[in-house]
Design a protein around this motif. Structure first.
Motif, PDB file in Angstrom:
ATOM      1  N   SER A   1      -9.774 -10.569   7.255  1.00 23.38           N
ATOM      2  CA  SER A   1     -10.034  -9.862   6.055  1.00 23.38           C
ATOM      3  C   SER A   1      -9.592 -10.375   4.813  1.00 23.38           C
ATOM      4  O   SER A   1     -10.453 -10.343   3.797  1.00 23.38           O
ATOM      5  CB  SER A   1      -9.256  -8.524   6.402  1.00 23.38           C
TER       6      SER A   1
ATOM      7  N   ASN B   1     -10.421   0.268  -2.598  1.00 26.84           N
ATOM      8  CA  ASN B   1     -11.069   1.591  -2.552  1.00 26.84           C
ATOM      9  C   ASN B   1     -10.180   2.550  -3.639  1.00 26.84           C
ATOM     10  O   ASN B   1     -10.477   3.570  -3.967  1.00 26.84           O
ATOM     11  CB  ASN B   1     -11.246   2.214  -1.340  1.00 26.84           C
TER      12      ASN B   1
ATOM     13  N   ASN C   1      -6.652  -4.809  15.635  1.00 27.30           N
ATOM     14  CA  ASN C   1      -7.013  -3.654  14.688  1.00 27.30           C
ATOM     15  C   ASN C   1      -8.726  -3.410  14.776  1.00 27.30           C
ATOM     16  O   ASN C   1      -9.596  -4.397  15.029  1.00 27.30           O
ATOM     17  CB  ASN C   1      -6.939  -4.259  13.233  1.00 27.30           C
TER      18      ASN C   1
ATOM     19  N   GLU D   1      -4.123  -0.995  14.332  1.00 28.49           N
ATOM     20  CA  GLU D   1      -4.663  -0.176  13.350  1.00 28.49           C
ATOM     21  C   GLU D   1      -6.161   0.363  14.012  1.00 28.49           C
ATOM     22  O   GLU D   1      -6.938  -0.571  14.304  1.00 28.49           O
ATOM     23  CB  GLU D   1      -5.125  -0.896  12.169  1.00 28.49           C
TER      24      GLU D   1
ATOM     25  N   GLN E   1       0.831  -1.084  -0.108  1.00 28.58           N
ATOM     26  CA  GLN E   1       0.022  -0.013   0.000  1.00 28.58           C
ATOM     27  C   GLN E   1       0.841   1.276  -0.050  1.00 28.58           C
ATOM     28  O   GLN E   1       0.338   2.378  -0.336  1.00 28.58           O
ATOM     29  CB  GLN E   1      -0.927   0.173   1.153  1.00 28.58           C
TER      30      GLN E   1
ATOM     31  N   TYR F   1      -6.143   8.079   4.890  1.00 25.13           N
ATOM     32  CA  TYR F   1      -6.141   7.889   6.154  1.00 25.13           C
ATOM     33  C   TYR F   1      -5.184   8.677   7.059  1.00 25.13           C
ATOM     34  O   TYR F   1      -4.878   8.685   8.191  1.00 25.13           O
ATOM     35  CB  TYR F   1      -6.310   6.513   6.553  1.00 25.13           C
TER      36      TYR F   1
ATOM     37  N   SER G   1      -5.464   2.153  -1.183  1.00 27.75           N
ATOM     38  CA  SER G   1      -6.478   1.234  -0.316  1.00 27.75           C
ATOM     39  C   SER G   1      -6.872   0.043  -1.374  1.00 27.75           C
ATOM     40  O   SER G   1      -7.372   0.409  -2.527  1.00 27.75           O
ATOM     41  CB  SER G   1      -7.452   1.941   0.137  1.00 27.75           C
ATOM     42  N   TRP G   2      -6.633  -1.135  -1.129  1.00 29.21           N
ATOM     43  CA  TRP G   2      -7.031  -2.469  -1.631  1.00 29.21           C
ATOM     44  C   TRP G   2      -8.016  -2.496  -2.601  1.00 29.21           C
ATOM     45  O   TRP G   2      -8.007  -2.521  -3.832  1.00 29.21           O
ATOM     46  CB  TRP G   2      -6.905  -3.675  -0.870  1.00 29.21           C
TER      47      TRP G   2
ATOM     48  N   HIS H   1       1.140  -9.398   4.773  1.00 27.11           N
ATOM     49  CA  HIS H   1      -0.014  -8.273   4.907  1.00 27.11           C
ATOM     50  C   HIS H   1      -0.706  -8.149   3.611  1.00 27.11           C
ATOM     51  O   HIS H   1      -0.579  -7.215   2.525  1.00 27.11           O
ATOM     52  CB  HIS H   1       0.467  -6.681   5.110  1.00 27.11           C
ATOM     53  N   PHE H   2      -1.645  -9.247   3.486  1.00 32.07           N
ATOM     54  CA  PHE H   2      -2.586  -9.307   1.838  1.00 32.07           C
ATOM     55  C   PHE H   2      -1.780  -9.497   0.809  1.00 32.07           C
ATOM     56  O   PHE H   2      -2.386  -9.115  -0.331  1.00 32.07           O
ATOM     57  CB  PHE H   2      -3.526  -8.096   1.908  1.00 32.07           C
TER      58      PHE H   2
ATOM     59  N   ASN I   1      -1.263 -10.310   8.945  1.00 33.98           N
ATOM     60  CA  ASN I   1      -2.253  -9.394   9.351  1.00 33.98           C
ATOM     61  C   ASN I   1      -3.630  -9.681   8.939  1.00 33.98           C
ATOM     62  O   ASN I   1      -3.943 -10.103   7.719  1.00 33.98           O
ATOM     63  CB  ASN I   1      -1.608  -8.018   8.331  1.00 33.98           C
ATOM     64  N   GLU I   2      -4.465  -9.645   9.844  1.00 34.82           N
ATOM     65  CA  GLU I   2      -6.043  -9.784   9.434  1.00 34.82           C
ATOM     66  C   GLU I   2      -6.390 -10.912   8.748  1.00 34.82           C
ATOM     67  O   GLU I   2      -6.718 -10.823   7.730  1.00 34.82           O
ATOM     68  CB  GLU I   2      -6.574  -8.511   8.724  1.00 34.82           C
TER      69      GLU I   2
ATOM     70  N   LYS J   1      -9.542   7.210  -0.661  1.00 42.89           N
ATOM     71  CA  LYS J   1      -9.931   6.874   0.801  1.00 42.89           C
ATOM     72  C   LYS J   1      -8.752   7.363   1.326  1.00 42.89           C
ATOM     73  O   LYS J   1      -7.809   6.238   1.596  1.00 42.89           O
ATOM     74  CB  LYS J   1     -10.540   5.547   0.778  1.00 42.89           C
TER      75      LYS J   1
ATOM     76  N   TRP K   1     -18.976   2.849   7.029  1.00 47.67           N
ATOM     77  CA  TRP K   1     -18.457   2.321   8.201  1.00 47.67           C
ATOM     78  C   TRP K   1     -18.957   2.832   9.308  1.00 47.67           C
ATOM     79  O   TRP K   1     -18.864   4.255   9.451  1.00 47.67           O
ATOM     80  CB  TRP K   1     -17.071   2.310   8.122  1.00 47.67           C
TER      81      TRP K   1
ATOM     82  N   TRP L   1      -4.044   4.075  11.765  1.00 49.43           N
ATOM     83  CA  TRP L   1      -3.805   3.759  10.240  1.00 49.43           C
ATOM     84  C   TRP L   1      -4.795   4.839   9.673  1.00 49.43           C
ATOM     85  O   TRP L   1      -5.696   5.234   9.750  1.00 49.43           O
ATOM     86  CB  TRP L   1      -5.046   2.505   9.802  1.00 49.43           C
TER      87      TRP L   1
ATOM     88  N   TYR M   1     -12.084  -0.867  13.495  1.00 46.44           N
ATOM     89  CA  TYR M   1     -12.324   0.129  12.802  1.00 46.44           C
ATOM     90  C   TYR M   1     -13.689   0.339  13.172  1.00 46.44           C
ATOM     91  O   TYR M   1     -14.319   1.350  13.139  1.00 46.44           O
ATOM     92  CB  TYR M   1     -12.227  -0.290  11.427  1.00 46.44           C
TER      93      TYR M   1
END
Ligand code: BGP
Length: 470
Positions: free
Chosen positions: A163, A435, A296, A374, A19, A441, A432-433, A116-117, A159-160, A439, A346, A425, A298
């Motif tokens: 998600s 978006n 994390n 995050e 990212q 942050y 953003s993956w 991380h993804f 990570n996550e 977006k 969100w 974050w 949100y």
């Protein structure tokens, strides 16, 4: 509201390799699961991102200037092993040595994730986490990093996990874009837990210096309105999103309560979970060996019962009110009119963070120490027309968001929850993956056309709070 940070609080900013780094085609880097996917999609590209590959000294300098003492970064697996395995690429290894040195020389502690993804494309094509060979490749890659980077003393494995599994196989907004493929989602969750546990066991058995843990995003689920049917839907969603992963990580078993709910979801979707002999022993062994937990947070979700087929619409554009989510055998996400939402729908609900901290601390004592790895607010932000080098971008909404969430954290802490750090974050604006670039942050605004950084008001606020630790 938040007047003072606790002494020695970890006060950081978060990034993820894909990212921020950009430079996806240089120095022998291999493709991730995203490169071809984003190209085919044609909406936005992973280059230049925030060009952190070249501009990391600038971002570290700003981090120091604005009072941060820590940064989350991830290693791009494919910079070191372009296919996920084989011979390491020296240029990639050198880059991370330079990055970690820059952090440490400036008093910014790096907290480093291994995944991380950004699964390597070669392994993704071969089934990604659904293929158990992937676990072995990940363990080899982790061992290489532990041996190569002794300067890193704070590690996170993945990570996550949710998600990734959920976006890949339920929502369909990450490649390979399956929708409501429940078998794949639950299997990916289990296999990633196994990969994490194997790496933790390797780290501890190998006597490596430093600390290790993993990162879960937790999404408390509340019934709305509060009826017994809706409570059951919330429980089902919670099992799928939170409890299954927390149990596997910190109890080393999926409790009967959790499995009863998970099996109800699997049955409704003709899905199955394959747990092989020995898997649970590995999870059990690792469950007490995590040094800390990266949480994390949100938003929570609000759930109601639902008896129809699965359908969803993912809001990846910021057109408020366009998202919908109905999951057969689980329930449907509903809007709680008392709770404000962002342009991406969100929910803004700091109490959810307090609730989940209390729950983790009481139900999962093996989590030991918690860092909020995050938390933050995505906004559409623009440079003013008369911008100068000294322009400060006003992001009062973000300050308010972080302030409220910090207040929830400090309240939990005052009641005995062992939470010792916070990473916003994100450090700087990044890609953003699902978006793209609208977006934002960051504490630092990035003009993606010129890569120039501007300071946001939230960075000044961050610095003022950092100073309360002195
Ligand atoms: C988390 C991820 C981050 C980041 C963040 C914001 O799930 O770990 O990589 O992207 O969410 O999400 P988004 O970019 O979708 O707004």
């Amino acid at each position: 509201r938040v007047k003072k940070l606790p002494k020695d609080f970890v006060w950081g900013g978060a990034t993820a390799a894909y990212q921020v780094e950009g430079a996806t085609k240089v120095d022998g880097k291999g493709k991730t699961m995203w490169d071809d996917y984003l190209k085919a999609q044609g909406r936005f590209a992973p280059d230049p991102a925030s060009d952190f590959y070249h501009l990391y000294p600038e971002d570290i300098r700003l981090s120091k200037k604005y009072g941060l003492n820590a940064i989350r970064v991830s290693i791009a697996w494919t910079r070191i092993f372009p296919k996920g395995y084989g011979e390491p690429v020296q240029a990639g290894v050198d880059y991370y040595h330079r990055l970690f040195k820059e952090c440490l020389d400036n008093g910014i502690e790096p907290y480093v994730s291994l995944h991380h993804f950004d699964s390597p494309k070669t392994l993704f094509d071969d089934g990604d986490w659904l293929n158990r060979k992937n676990i072995d490749h990940f363990v080899d890659y982790a061992k290489f990093c532990f041996d190569e980077f002794p300067e890193v003393t704070h590690w996170f494995t993945i990570n996550e996990l949710i998600s990734l599994a959920y976006s890949q196989y339920i929502q369909g907004n990450f490649p390979p874009s399956h929708k409501f493929d429940v078998t794949s989602a639950i299997q990916a969750e289990h296999n990633e837990l196994l990969a994490h546990a194997k790496v933790v066991n390797l780290f501890k058995d190998g006597g490596y210096k430093g600390k290790i843990g993993l990162i879960h995003v937790l999404q408390p689920v509340y019934p709305y309105p509060n009826t017994p049917e809706n409570q059951h839907a919330a429980d089902l969603s919670d099992a799928f999103m939170n409890a299954f992963l927390l149990d596997g990580t910190f109890k080393g078993e999926y409790t009967d309560k959790t499995m009863k709910l998970i099996n109800e979801i699997l049955d409704a979707n003709d899905a199955k979970l394959d747990i092989q002999d020995g898997d649970m022993d590995i999870l059990k062994k690792a469950s007490t060996r995590n040094d800390y937990f990266g949480l994390n947070y949100y938003q929570p979700s609000f759930f109601a019962a639902y008896n129809g087929e699965s359908t969803n619409h993912f809001n990846g554009t910021g057109e408020k009110g366009t998202s919908s989510f109905k999951f057969k055998g689980v329930g449907q996400a509903v809007k709680n009119p008392n709770i404000p939402t962002t342009d991406w729908d969100w929910n803004i609900y700091p109490e959810g963070l307090y609730d989940i901290l209390k729950r983790v601390s009481s139900e999962y004592p093996n989590s030991k120490e918690i860092f909020i790895t995050e938390n933050g607010l995505g906004l559409k932000e623009e440079l003013p027309e008369n911008v100068t080098d000294d322009t400060i971008i006003n992001d009062d909404k973000r300050i308010d968001f972080v302030d409220q969430h910090m207040e929830a954290i400090l309240k939990a802490r005052s009641e005995g929850v062992n939470v010792n750090g916070y990473f916003i974050w994100s450090l700087q604006d990044q890609f953003s993956w699902a978006n793209g670039y609208n977006k934002r942050y960051g504490l630092f605004f990035v003009d993606f056309a010129t890569q120039k950084r501007y300071i946001k008001k939230s960075a000044l606020w961050y610095k003022a709070l950092a100073d309360t630790m002195k």
